[in-house]
Motif scaffolding. Structure first.
Motif, PDB file in Angstrom:
ATOM      1  N   GLY A   1      -3.137   3.262  -8.370  1.00 43.76           N
ATOM      2  CA  GLY A   1      -1.911   3.061  -7.594  1.00 43.76           C
ATOM      3  C   GLY A   1      -1.891   1.697  -6.928  1.00 43.76           C
ATOM      4  N   VAL A   2      -3.024   1.290  -6.353  1.00 41.97           N
ATOM      5  CA  VAL A   2      -3.121  -0.046  -5.746  1.00 41.97           C
ATOM      6  C   VAL A   2      -2.934  -1.123  -6.808  1.00 41.97           C
ATOM      7  N   ARG A   3      -3.577  -0.937  -7.929  1.00 40.60           N
ATOM      8  CA  ARG A   3      -3.452  -1.928  -9.004  1.00 40.60           C
ATOM      9  C   ARG A   3      -1.998  -2.067  -9.465  1.00 40.60           C
ATOM     10  N   ARG A   4      -1.347  -0.948  -9.664  1.00 40.44           N
ATOM     11  CA  ARG A   4       0.046  -0.969 -10.124  1.00 40.44           C
ATOM     12  C   ARG A   4       0.942  -1.703  -9.127  1.00 40.44           C
ATOM     13  N   ALA A   5       0.781  -1.399  -7.832  1.00 37.56           N
ATOM     14  CA  ALA A   5       1.611  -2.039  -6.808  1.00 37.56           C
ATOM     15  C   ALA A   5       1.340  -3.533  -6.734  1.00 37.56           C
TER      16      ALA A   5
ATOM     17  N   LEU B   1       0.826  -1.204   0.000  1.00 42.32           N
ATOM     18  CA  LEU B   1       0.000   0.000   0.000  1.00 42.32           C
ATOM     19  C   LEU B   1       0.861   1.256   0.000  1.00 42.32           C
ATOM     20  N   ALA B   2       1.995   1.203   0.668  1.00 41.73           N
ATOM     21  CA  ALA B   2       2.913   2.347   0.666  1.00 41.73           C
ATOM     22  C   ALA B   2       3.410   2.628  -0.748  1.00 41.73           C
ATOM     23  N   GLN B   3       3.698   1.578  -1.494  1.00 36.98           N
ATOM     24  CA  GLN B   3       4.102   1.753  -2.881  1.00 36.98           C
ATOM     25  C   GLN B   3       2.957   2.347  -3.705  1.00 36.98           C
ATOM     26  N   ALA B   4       1.743   1.932  -3.392  1.00 31.59           N
ATOM     27  CA  ALA B   4       0.579   2.411  -4.134  1.00 31.59           C
ATOM     28  C   ALA B   4       0.328   3.895  -3.937  1.00 31.59           C
ATOM     29  N   VAL B   5       0.589   4.384  -2.733  1.00 31.13           N
ATOM     30  CA  VAL B   5       0.224   5.753  -2.381  1.00 31.13           C
ATOM     31  C   VAL B   5       1.420   6.704  -2.358  1.00 31.13           C
ATOM     32  N   ALA B   6       2.587   6.190  -2.706  1.00 28.36           N
ATOM     33  CA  ALA B   6       3.838   6.948  -2.542  1.00 28.36           C
ATOM     34  C   ALA B   6       3.794   8.342  -3.154  1.00 28.36           C
ATOM     35  N   ASP B   7       3.293   8.467  -4.368  1.00 32.69           N
ATOM     36  CA  ASP B   7       3.347   9.759  -5.073  1.00 32.69           C
ATOM     37  C   ASP B   7       1.976  10.406  -5.239  1.00 32.69           C
ATOM     38  N   ILE B   8       1.021   9.982  -4.446  1.00 33.49           N
ATOM     39  CA  ILE B   8      -0.343  10.486  -4.621  1.00 33.49           C
ATOM     40  C   ILE B   8      -0.630  11.656  -3.692  1.00 33.49           C
ATOM     41  N   GLU B   9      -1.132  12.722  -4.281  1.00 33.49           N
ATOM     42  CA  GLU B   9      -1.618  13.863  -3.514  1.00 33.49           C
ATOM     43  C   GLU B   9      -3.074  14.089  -3.906  1.00 33.49           C
TER      44      GLU B   9
ATOM     45  N   GLU C   1       0.599   2.658   8.586  1.00 36.26           N
ATOM     46  CA  GLU C   1       0.528   4.059   8.171  1.00 36.26           C
ATOM     47  C   GLU C   1       0.051   4.204   6.731  1.00 36.26           C
ATOM     48  N   ALA C   2       0.504   3.311   5.836  1.00 36.50           N
ATOM     49  CA  ALA C   2       0.096   3.422   4.427  1.00 36.50           C
ATOM     50  C   ALA C   2      -1.400   3.209   4.287  1.00 36.50           C
ATOM     51  N   GLU C   3      -1.932   2.231   5.000  1.00 35.92           N
ATOM     52  CA  GLU C   3      -3.371   1.993   4.945  1.00 35.92           C
ATOM     53  C   GLU C   3      -4.137   3.195   5.493  1.00 35.92           C
TER      54      GLU C   3
ATOM     55  N   PRO D   1      -8.125  18.443  -6.551  1.00 38.21           N
ATOM     56  CA  PRO D   1      -9.376  19.188  -6.348  1.00 38.21           C
ATOM     57  C   PRO D   1     -10.582  18.424  -6.896  1.00 38.21           C
ATOM     58  N   ASP D   2     -10.321  17.527  -7.845  1.00 44.25           N
ATOM     59  CA  ASP D   2     -11.374  16.699  -8.433  1.00 44.25           C
ATOM     60  C   ASP D   2     -11.435  15.379  -7.680  1.00 44.25           C
ATOM     61  N   TRP D   3     -12.533  15.129  -6.971  1.00 43.43           N
ATOM     62  CA  TRP D   3     -12.628  13.929  -6.137  1.00 43.43           C
ATOM     63  C   TRP D   3     -12.507  12.658  -6.969  1.00 43.43           C
ATOM     64  N   ARG D   4     -13.055  12.674  -8.209  1.00 42.97           N
ATOM     65  CA  ARG D   4     -12.938  11.493  -9.065  1.00 42.97           C
ATOM     66  C   ARG D   4     -11.480  11.206  -9.389  1.00 42.97           C
ATOM     67  N   ALA D   5     -10.729  12.253  -9.637  1.00 40.78           N
ATOM     68  CA  ALA D   5      -9.309  12.075  -9.969  1.00 40.78           C
ATOM     69  C   ALA D   5      -8.550  11.457  -8.792  1.00 40.78           C
ATOM     70  N   THR D   6      -8.891  11.869  -7.574  1.00 44.53           N
ATOM     71  CA  THR D   6      -8.219  11.315  -6.391  1.00 44.53           C
ATOM     72  C   THR D   6      -8.523   9.827  -6.245  1.00 44.53           C
ATOM     73  N   LEU D   7      -9.798   9.454  -6.341  1.00 44.76           N
ATOM     74  CA  LEU D   7     -10.155   8.043  -6.215  1.00 44.76           C
ATOM     75  C   LEU D   7      -9.559   7.212  -7.345  1.00 44.76           C
ATOM     76  N   ARG D   8      -9.491   7.782  -8.528  1.00 45.06           N
ATOM     77  CA  ARG D   8      -8.880   7.068  -9.661  1.00 45.06           C
ATOM     78  C   ARG D   8      -7.400   6.832  -9.402  1.00 45.06           C
ATOM     79  N   LEU D   9      -6.710   7.857  -8.905  1.00 45.53           N
ATOM     80  CA  LEU D   9      -5.286   7.717  -8.598  1.00 45.53           C
ATOM     81  C   LEU D   9      -5.058   6.632  -7.547  1.00 45.53           C
ATOM     82  N   LEU D  10      -5.914   6.601  -6.523  1.00 39.44           N
ATOM     83  CA  LEU D  10      -5.783   5.583  -5.480  1.00 39.44           C
ATOM     84  C   LEU D  10      -5.982   4.179  -6.063  1.00 39.44           C
ATOM     85  N   ALA D  11      -7.029   4.014  -6.846  1.00 35.03           N
ATOM     86  CA  ALA D  11      -7.330   2.702  -7.418  1.00 35.03           C
ATOM     87  C   ALA D  11      -6.219   2.237  -8.348  1.00 35.03           C
TER      88      ALA D  11
END
Length: 238
Positions: free
Chosen positions: A103-107, A80-88, A126-128, A91-101
């Motif tokens: 990122g998890v898939r990539r890791a 999960l830390a790898q998934a979220v490493a570069d995510i901030e 902490e990553a979770e 302002p667009d909530w859809r973009a944030t959820l897409r980045l999270l999803a």
């Protein structure tokens, strides 16, 4: 002093083991455990096997992880830390959820043999905590209250983790098995009687094309669209 005949001199070995143990850390152990899982499979990861891989007495590992389960949770949180490493947050909530999803898939697909094991656990790490906080923040930015956001986030997380774990399992299959499963949609499916399976027969010409689509992205869009529908309902029924 000379050792007695027939009694091995273990002083040198103990000194060597002690020297190796001093270089152990949680990071070293997690690196080695992840490599062992990807090389031999999750069922081969044990404290003893990890110690053997590192050339140290396995009891030294307990100085850093109190149990095998604690080690597994740390491995899951590392993914999960790898998934979220570069995510901030965006302002667009859809973009944030897409980045999270994504990122998890990539890791998970980077470590496909560890992914199914990790996806089933609550890491307590902490990553979770960061991923959950980002996800809840995005859903609240979409217009949800805390209660609705909590329910929606858990559904979002379960669907993303489950889909990605399944994809990782498929990726971990040997090439022949994967090829056979893919070919089934243009071979065995053709044998299905249209009278018995009319909808399958009608859709069959499109299966070959759909196989090459990014089904994860399609499913993610459907999931995010459902969030928008929920928010619209909340606004229409305050």
């Amino acid at each position: 002093m000379a050792t007695k005949k027939g009694t091995p001199n273990t002083t040198g070995k103990k000194a060597a083991d002690a020297a190796k143990s001093r270089f152990l850390s949680r990071e070293v152990l997690l690196n080695a455990a992840m490599e062992l899982v990807e090389r031999k499979g999750p069922d081969k990861l044990t404290i003893r096997a990890l110690g053997a891989d590192l050339g140290v007495d396995h009891t030294a590992i307990y100085r850093h992880f109190r149990s095998m389960d604690e080690l597994l949770l740390a491995l899951a949180d590392r993914l999960l830390a790898q998934a979220v490493a570069d995510i901030e947050p965006s302002p667009d909530w859809r973009a944030t959820l897409r980045l999270l999803a994504l990122g998890v898939r990539r890791a998970y697909l980077t470590h496909p043999r560890l992914a199914p094991l990790a996806a089933a656990r609550v890491t307590r790490g902490e990553a979770e905590f960061r991923i959950v906080d980002l996800g809840l923040g995005a859903l609240k930015a979409a217009g949800m209250d805390d209660r609705t956001a909590a329910r929606a986030y858990l559904s979002f997380a379960h669907l993303v983790l489950g889909s990605t774990a399944l994809e990782a399992i498929t990726q971990g299959l040997d090439e022949r098995t994967r090829a056979g499963d893919l070919a089934a949609t243009t071979r065995e499916y053709l044998a299905a009687a249209p009278a018995d399976y009319p909808h399958l027969a009608a859709a069959l010409p499109h299966f070959a094309e759909a196989i090459h689509d990014d089904r994860f992205e399609l499913g993610l869009d459907v999931l995010l669209d459902s969030v928008e529908l929920q928010v619209a309902k909340l606004r229409s029924n305050p």
